[in-house]
Write a protein that holds these residues in place. Structure first.
Motif, PDB file in Angstrom:
ATOM      1  N   ASP A 133      27.780  98.226  17.986  1.00  0.00           N
ATOM      2  CA  ASP A 133      28.486  99.183  18.823  1.00  0.00           C
ATOM      3  C   ASP A 133      28.217 100.606  18.341  1.00  0.00           C
ATOM      4  N   GLU A 156      36.962  86.424  23.971  1.00  0.00           N
ATOM      5  CA  GLU A 156      35.970  85.463  24.441  1.00  0.00           C
ATOM      6  C   GLU A 156      35.721  85.595  25.946  1.00  0.00           C
ATOM      7  N   HIS A 194      33.780  88.824  26.765  1.00  0.00           N
ATOM      8  CA  HIS A 194      32.382  88.606  26.376  1.00  0.00           C
ATOM      9  C   HIS A 194      31.657  87.791  27.446  1.00  0.00           C
ATOM     10  N   ASP A 205      28.489  89.048  29.592  1.00  0.00           N
ATOM     11  CA  ASP A 205      27.254  88.272  29.500  1.00  0.00           C
ATOM     12  C   ASP A 205      26.808  87.781  30.874  1.00  0.00           C
ATOM     13  N   ALA A 223      27.984  94.852  27.177  1.00  0.00           N
ATOM     14  CA  ALA A 223      27.891  93.574  26.469  1.00  0.00           C
ATOM     15  C   ALA A 223      27.730  93.793  24.970  1.00  0.00           C
ATOM     16  N   ARG A 224      26.935  94.780  24.612  1.00  0.00           N
ATOM     17  CA  ARG A 224      26.723  95.106  23.196  1.00  0.00           C
ATOM     18  C   ARG A 224      28.017  95.566  22.531  1.00  0.00           C
ATOM     19  N   ARG A 273      30.861  92.593  22.185  1.00  0.00           N
ATOM     20  CA  ARG A 273      30.627  91.431  21.307  1.00  0.00           C
ATOM     21  C   ARG A 273      31.405  91.479  19.985  1.00  0.00           C
ATOM     22  N   ARG A 276      35.327  89.973  19.138  1.00  0.00           N
ATOM     23  CA  ARG A 276      35.704  88.626  18.696  1.00  0.00           C
ATOM     24  C   ARG A 276      35.880  88.562  17.187  1.00  0.00           C
TER      25      ARG A 276
END
Length: 391
Positions: free
Chosen positions: A210, A333, A336, A340, A361-362, A365, A368
């Motif tokens: 990030d 989750e 994400h 994705d 998306a990056r 992640r 989590r």
């Protein structure tokens, strides 16, 4: 506030994000350092003040809007639609959580010296807890940084890392062990420490997936750094309990912000498949594509519902340990998955800077892992359930 007033704040936030913040975010692919760091923060926060949406979480007497968690949720989501949006509203991590903690725990001159300038966006801050192995990480009781009593204060020594926002922060809220041994569930204390204190140094940035969090994720070294007694935050030896004031709400505000980002990725992806043809039909008319769209809608709605349930318990004065863990696991989750799927729906373009889905998306992640990995929260939920069943 009334529903009408909240709706007005949401609308003004949406306008600010779309007109001012998103163009800058997209130009620099979500990299706040490339966009200008603190210089752009000042500019964006001035725009948020002008729009009347600055610091929706902060006390009214400090220039904020004083919203509770339920009312914050849709505002924070709207701000999170851009990766730079939370920074503009002064609701980015870790400052937003630190404002909440200081408002609840800081006393006397601590409020004037630390809380007020932070709430007003005059400075940034960091929360210094995480340490390299074998120190505090997912298990905070492994805390290895120590604070030794000296004349009129404490001397703090230790090594921290993954300290978000440390580079350029005005002060740290530092967790150090004042009694007990590594592994003890008590004996930690929180300290308010100006960044220019002798013995504190930011030694390096840890490059990470990030790039939208200002000040980076840093390693910070404390070498006999002095803290006067009046800058103990909360009670000596009660730091772990005091930090809980911050952690539950901060997990939920993370969910709010990432919910906005994931919603943007989804909306971009749906627009893409609605306008592209392949195999003799619109992509949006293909069954496999429709399933991904529907699953995104479900994940977004379920995240929002679990988030609001946890926020209601917190607003009612509950600790909400169970509710915040459930919402945090599911959101980390589910969002994400949304991001994705959005990359997949956009095909090759979804992996490029041409669309914002790849950077979202990056950025999502690591959630989590941040604020407690999903596995640790599951472990806590299971232990609680077994304890209740055998009580």
């Amino acid at each position: 506030m009334t529903h009408h007033e909240i709706d007005d704040i949401i609308a003004r936030t949406r306008t600010l994000i779309h007109d001012v913040v998103l163009p800058l975010d997209d130009e620099h692919d979500g990299d706040i350092t490339a966009a200008g760091g603190d210089e752009v923060r000042v500019t964006l926060q001035a725009a948020a003040r002008a729009a009347g949406v600055f610091a929706p979480h902060a006390p009214v007497e400090l220039g904020g809007l004083g919203l509770n968690l339920v009312d914050r949720a849709p505002v924070f989501e709207e701000a999170g639609y851009s990766l730079f949006g939370p920074l503009a509203l002064n609701i980015a991590a870790p400052d937003e959580g630190n404002v909440h903690l200081l408002d609840q725990v800081a006393v006397g001159s601590q409020r004037d010296r630390f809380l007020a300038p932070l709430a007003r966006g005059q400075v940034r801050s960091a929360f210094a807890m995480t340490e390299p192995s074998p120190g505090a990480g997912s298990d905070p009781t492994a805390l290895a940084t120590t604070a030794v009593k000296v004349d009129s204060g404490w001397a703090v020594s230790g090594r921290k890392w993954f300290i978000t926002g440390a580079d350029g922060a005005s002060f740290y809220i530092t967790m150090a062990r004042t009694s007990g041994e590594t592994g003890d569930t008590s004996g930690a204390t929180m300290f308010l420490m100006p960044a220019d204190t002798e013995g504190i140094s930011v030694t390096r940035h840890l490059a990470s997936l990030d790039t939208s969090m200002i000040g980076g994720h840093c390693e910070v070294l404390f070498e006999d750094a002095f803290v006067p007694d009046e800058d103990v935050l909360g009670e000596v030896g009660q730091g772990f309990a005091g930090a809980q004031v911050r952690l539950g709400p901060a997990r939920m505000t993370h969910v709010m912000r990432w919910l906005g980002a994931a919603r943007r990725a989804h909306e971009v992806a749906v627009a893409h498949v609605a306008g592209r043809e392949a195999f003799g039909a619109r992509l949006a008319d293909l069954g496999m594509v429709q399933q991904m769209i529907a699953d995104n809608e479900i994940d977004l709605a379920a995240t929002r519902a679990l988030l609001l349930e946890a926020c209601r318990v917190l607003d009612d004065g509950g600790r909400a340990a169970k509710e915040t863990s459930i919402a945090k696991i599911f959101a980390g989750e589910a969002l994400h998955r949304v991001a994705d799927r959005s990359v997949q729906l956009c095909g090759g373009l979804g992996t490029t800077h041409e669309l914002p889905v790849a950077k979202i998306a990056r950025e999502i992640r690591p959630f989590r892992i941040y604020d407690g990995p999903s596995e640790v929260h599951r472990w806590a939920l299971a232990r609680r359930a077994v304890r209740e069943a055998t009580r």
